[in-house]
Motif scaffolding. Sequence first.
Motif, PDB file in Angstrom:
ATOM      1  N   ARG A  36       0.764  -1.248   0.388  1.00 28.44           N
ATOM      2  CA  ARG A  36       0.094  -0.003  -0.087  1.00 28.44           C
ATOM      3  C   ARG A  36       0.810   1.290   0.075  1.00 28.44           C
ATOM      4  N   SER A  37       0.477   2.550  -0.622  1.00 25.26           N
ATOM      5  CA  SER A  37       1.033   3.490  -0.739  1.00 25.26           C
ATOM      6  C   SER A  37       0.258   4.771  -0.418  1.00 25.26           C
ATOM      7  N   ASP A  38       0.707   5.947   0.000  1.00 28.25           N
ATOM      8  CA  ASP A  38       0.027   6.996   0.265  1.00 28.25           C
ATOM      9  C   ASP A  38       0.188   8.122  -0.977  1.00 28.25           C
ATOM     10  N   ARG A  39       0.872   7.770  -2.030  1.00 28.98           N
ATOM     11  CA  ARG A  39       0.865   8.610  -2.982  1.00 28.98           C
ATOM     12  C   ARG A  39       1.281   7.866  -4.169  1.00 28.98           C
ATOM     13  N   THR A  78      -7.066   7.491  -3.499  1.00 22.97           N
ATOM     14  CA  THR A  78      -7.222   6.637  -2.188  1.00 22.97           C
ATOM     15  C   THR A  78      -7.050   5.217  -2.567  1.00 22.97           C
ATOM     16  N   ASN A  79      -6.853   4.336  -1.366  1.00 24.23           N
ATOM     17  CA  ASN A  79      -6.562   3.089  -1.492  1.00 24.23           C
ATOM     18  C   ASN A  79      -5.608   2.725  -2.568  1.00 24.23           C
TER      19      ASN A  79
END
Length: 266
Positions: free
Chosen positions: A171-174, A216-217
């Motif tokens: 998972r990543s935030d960007r 998101t996600n």
Amino acid sequence: MLKGFAVPRSPLGTAALIPPPPWHFAGDVLAVEYWGDPDLSANALPQGIAPDVRCTGHAVAIFADYQFTAQNEEYLDPARYQCRGFLILLDAEWRGLPIAWCPYAFVDNDAALLRGWICGYPGKLASVQQTRTFAANSAASAPLAHNSSFAACISAHGQQLAQARVTLRERSDRLVGLLDRPIVTRRYFPRVTAGGYERPAVDELVLCISKNISFTNIWIGDGQLTFPEVYGEELDILAPIKVGRGVRFSYSYSVSGCRVLSDLTG
């Protein structure tokens, strides 16, 4: 007096294929970054757009499953305003500004097709499919989790144009280096008068004005991508030489219009 933002204009204006902007979008995306032949990619750029020499041949193939609304809860008319689409974005430059150039785009309904043409996307009709995930746990719902796989494909006129697969790893935030460039397109509408075919009525490079962009996600993983050679299409000319990351994410954004960068009719 006939009314309506787009054709068909009618007495009440409600027959128009699309309402006026601002337009709002939300959906799910499966995308794969790749590198194609830089010389062939350069041939897909119009006058005024140059290859980005800092990332030669870099591109992103995007499969989207989304819905649209303007100001009157158009999303409550899902048959008209839900859409699936596919497009290619090439890393390029306009007067030194890093941009993403869209040489090809495909959608599966007429409202999205016309909206794209108005904004300069070179849209064509196609069937676009991608693996979905749902809130209810099931073997039929691909989870957003490590080692989960998603696939997507596009076909037109009975022929497959592209196929992708992404295996999620983390998972990543960007989205670093992906979808972080302004998109430039070409509004091109030819004349139909004899002798005027090569002198379009409209020929503009435009930058899409997007606001309230949200991702998101976001999941990053391993990508696979192929563009088969197909009669009547040229997508395979931009086929991958090397494939990079695959990503899966949800997004939303609004479009208020386009800014004209240059008029090519002169």
